[in-house]
Design a protein around this motif. Sequence first.
Motif, short mmCIF file in Angstrom:
data_model
loop_
_atom_site.label_atom_id
_atom_site.label_comp_id
_atom_site.label_asym_id
_atom_site.label_seq_id
_atom_site.Cartn_x
_atom_site.Cartn_y
_atom_site.Cartn_z
N LYS A 71 0.83 -1.20 0.00
CA LYS A 71 0.00 0.00 0.00
C LYS A 71 0.86 1.26 0.00
O LYS A 71 0.52 2.26 -0.62
N ALA A 72 2.01 1.20 0.69
CA ALA A 72 2.91 2.35 0.71
C ALA A 72 3.42 2.63 -0.71
O ALA A 72 3.56 3.78 -1.12
N GLY A 73 3.65 1.56 -1.48
CA GLY A 73 4.11 1.72 -2.85
C GLY A 73 3.05 2.27 -3.78
O GLY A 73 3.35 2.82 -4.83
N ILE A 134 -7.35 -10.24 6.08
CA ILE A 134 -6.36 -9.17 6.25
C ILE A 134 -5.95 -8.63 4.89
O ILE A 134 -5.86 -7.42 4.68
N LEU A 135 -5.69 -9.55 3.96
CA LEU A 135 -5.32 -9.16 2.60
C LEU A 135 -6.42 -8.36 1.94
O LEU A 135 -6.17 -7.33 1.31
N PHE A 136 -7.65 -8.83 2.08
CA PHE A 136 -8.76 -8.18 1.39
C PHE A 136 -9.03 -6.79 1.95
O PHE A 136 -9.18 -5.82 1.20
N GLU A 137 -9.09 -6.67 3.27
CA GLU A 137 -9.43 -5.39 3.89
C GLU A 137 -8.34 -4.35 3.72
O GLU A 137 -8.63 -3.15 3.60
N GLY A 141 -9.09 -5.29 -1.47
CA GLY A 141 -10.35 -4.54 -1.51
C GLY A 141 -10.15 -3.09 -1.89
O GLY A 141 -10.81 -2.58 -2.81
N PRO A 142 -9.25 -2.36 -1.21
CA PRO A 142 -9.01 -0.95 -1.56
C PRO A 142 -8.53 -0.75 -2.99
O PRO A 142 -8.93 0.20 -3.67
N MET A 143 -7.66 -1.65 -3.47
CA MET A 143 -7.18 -1.53 -4.85
C MET A 143 -8.32 -1.74 -5.83
O MET A 143 -8.47 -1.01 -6.81
#
Length: 225
Positions: A71-73, A134-137, A141-143
């Motif tokens: 997410k930082a990337g 954890i991956l999805f949330e 999901g955000p992507m």
Amino acid sequence: MSTAPAESQNDTRTRLLNAALQAFGSRDYDGVSTREIVEMADANISAISYHFEHKQGLYHATVAYLCEILKAGMAEQLDSLEPWLKQASAEDCGEKACQFLGHFFEHILLGEVGKHAPGIIFREQNRPTEAYQILFENLLGPMHKSLAQLVAKYRGQSTQDPQVLYMVHSLLGQTVIFRIAQTTLLKILKRKRYSGENINAIKRQLGAQCRAILDTQPITNHSNH
């Protein structure tokens, strides 16, 4: 009061997470031992129980750590999207969607963490555990949501329109294939790794495919009788 102990603990925790990311990224959960991870991290076996309670806690923390790095990337693409969308034109959104994929491919999938991320992400896709949430949330999901907003505005459709959601899945899928199946492509190209020229050519290809998908005609739903 000295902060050295806290800093030391944090450093140990980070080393454990990096070692676990490498281990879980290359082998199944059951094939990874905690002793192996602490040896890679140059830590004591007690450090796992201290920081994560147990192996499953370490795995869940590793998945969260992976999401944080990825997410930082993508922060530049994700964090400023909401205010940007308010004044963006449809064409702007189409262009940004294609840029999003190019950045995802070059800076995330081919980045340092890209060596280990696919093993965890695609294993959780195929055989989901509690860590999948954890991956999805925190990442998937955000992507998916961000890309759906861009696609929907470009096409003048709802973000919940099934066709928009299928398109987003297609766009992401056509991008990750260049990472997860790179062994085959590199063999065909007779290369050991992607060159700068390969990367630029793939980004151009992704851009062309992105436009083709975005301009797909609306699909008529037919009820089953």
